[in-house]
Write a protein that holds these residues in place. Structure first.
Motif, PDB file in Angstrom:
ATOM      1  N   GLY A  43      18.615  24.425  31.618  1.00 13.19           N
ATOM      2  CA  GLY A  43      19.003  24.351  32.585  1.00 13.19           C
ATOM      3  C   GLY A  43      18.517  24.915  33.702  1.00 13.19           C
ATOM      4  N   GLU A  92      23.519  26.792  35.289  1.00 15.26           N
ATOM      5  CA  GLU A  92      24.360  25.317  35.063  1.00 15.26           C
ATOM      6  C   GLU A  92      23.199  24.665  33.777  1.00 15.26           C
ATOM      7  OE1 GLU A  92      23.110  23.103  39.113  1.00 15.26           O
ATOM      8  OE2 GLU A  92      22.029  24.412  39.479  1.00 15.26           O
ATOM      9  N   GLU A 143      22.314  22.173  30.265  1.00 17.90           N
ATOM     10  CA  GLU A 143      23.173  21.111  29.543  1.00 17.90           C
ATOM     11  C   GLU A 143      23.025  21.419  27.963  1.00 17.90           C
ATOM     12  OE1 GLU A 143      22.026  16.869  28.047  1.00 17.90           O
ATOM     13  OE2 GLU A 143      20.918  16.656  30.401  1.00 17.90           O
ATOM     14  N   GLN A 163      26.708  18.811  31.971  1.00 21.54           N
ATOM     15  CA  GLN A 163      26.318  20.040  32.656  1.00 21.54           C
ATOM     16  C   GLN A 163      27.604  20.831  32.299  1.00 21.54           C
ATOM     17  OE1 GLN A 163      23.024  20.995  34.585  1.00 21.54           O
ATOM     18  NE2 GLN A 163      22.816  19.007  33.329  1.00 21.54           N
ATOM     19  N   THR A 164      27.529  22.113  31.977  1.00 19.91           N
ATOM     20  CA  THR A 164      28.375  23.030  32.007  1.00 19.91           C
ATOM     21  C   THR A 164      28.067  24.644  33.503  1.00 19.91           C
ATOM     22  OG1 THR A 164      28.778  23.135  29.450  1.00 19.91           O
ATOM     23  CG2 THR A 164      29.107  24.808  29.989  1.00 19.91           C
ATOM     24  N   ILE A 165      28.676  24.595  33.992  1.00 19.38           N
ATOM     25  CA  ILE A 165      28.674  25.424  34.290  1.00 19.38           C
ATOM     26  C   ILE A 165      29.188  27.126  34.562  1.00 19.38           C
ATOM     27  CG2 ILE A 165      28.471  25.579  37.220  1.00 19.38           C
ATOM     28  CD1 ILE A 165      28.456  23.261  37.934  1.00 19.38           C
ATOM     29  N   SER A 181      29.605  31.061  36.583  1.00 19.21           N
ATOM     30  CA  SER A 181      29.462  31.588  37.355  1.00 19.21           C
ATOM     31  C   SER A 181      29.801  33.111  36.993  1.00 19.21           C
ATOM     32  CB  SER A 181      30.043  31.526  38.672  1.00 19.21           C
ATOM     33  OG  SER A 181      31.538  30.818  38.403  1.00 19.21           O
TER      34      SER A 181
END
Length: 203
Positions: free
Chosen positions: A102, A159, A161, A176-178, A180
């Motif tokens: 990503g 972000e 995949e 999608q994995t986000i 922070s």
């Protein structure tokens, strides 16, 4: 000792097998998958996989502190956030050893100077080219920036995949994995967090 420091310590103490042992392990996996490692098309595969792994996991040989060791102080008093966004990366899930890929977005408040922009991309690569979880990778990048630069605050957003989710198991391609992480001025100031998200999203 915190969890990330403990992980780094365990990695430092890991003993690497020889190239020959690595190639033998690949042959075993080929046979376990149901194929014949001695057939023509697979004869060179163990050596190719070993060479590929040396590249894909080269982050274990990188030193984040050395990457960020030079700061440019002549920036005419610039003290607002610096953002490098859309840093493409490829990593490997430590649970299934399948790729996840990503973009990383890294911002920081400079204190006393700025670091070369390419260095931030190199830092992302150092941590991406290891067996990882996305959560740990996010925290490691932020901690390395804080430790090396003594910044007024760091903001990280990643972000990605994960093929362990899109090509096996639940098989949800495109999900999608986000993650922070905020420190310093970004953590303590909702306005700065909002500015970061606006800069990342380009609005």
């Amino acid at each position: 000792m915190d969890a990330i420091a403990d992980t780094e310590d365990r990695r430092d103490k890991a003993v690497r097998p020889s190239r020959e042992e690595a190639e033998a392990a690949v042959k075993t996996l080929i046979a376990w998958a149901g194929d014949d490692p001695a057939r023509e098309g697979l004869l060179e595969t163990p050596a190719r996989v070993a060479r590929a792994y040396a590249e894909l996991f080269s982050g274990y040989d990188g030193d984040p502190q050395l990457v960020l060791d030079r700061v440019f102080e002549d920036v005419a008093g610039y003290a607002d956030p610096v953002l490098v966004k859309d840093i493409a990366f490829h990593s490997h899930c430590e649970h299934h050893m399948l790729p996840f890929y990503g973009k990383a977005h890294v911002a920081y408040f400079p204190e006393g100077g700025v670091v070369g922009l390419s260095k931030i991309a190199r830092l992302v690569d150092i941590y991406a080219r290891r067996l990882q979880t996305q959560e740990t990778m996010t925290a490691q990048i932020a901690d390395a920036m804080e430790s090396a630069l003594g910044t007024g605050g760091v903001a990280i957003m990643i972000e990605a995949e994960h093929l362990c989710m899109s090509m096996r198991g639940i098989a949800k391609a495109g999900a999608q994995t986000i993650t922070s992480r905020f420190t310093g001025a970004f953590k303590d100031n909702a306005t700065e967090q909002a500015r970061f998200w606006t800069m990342v999203r380009g609005r």
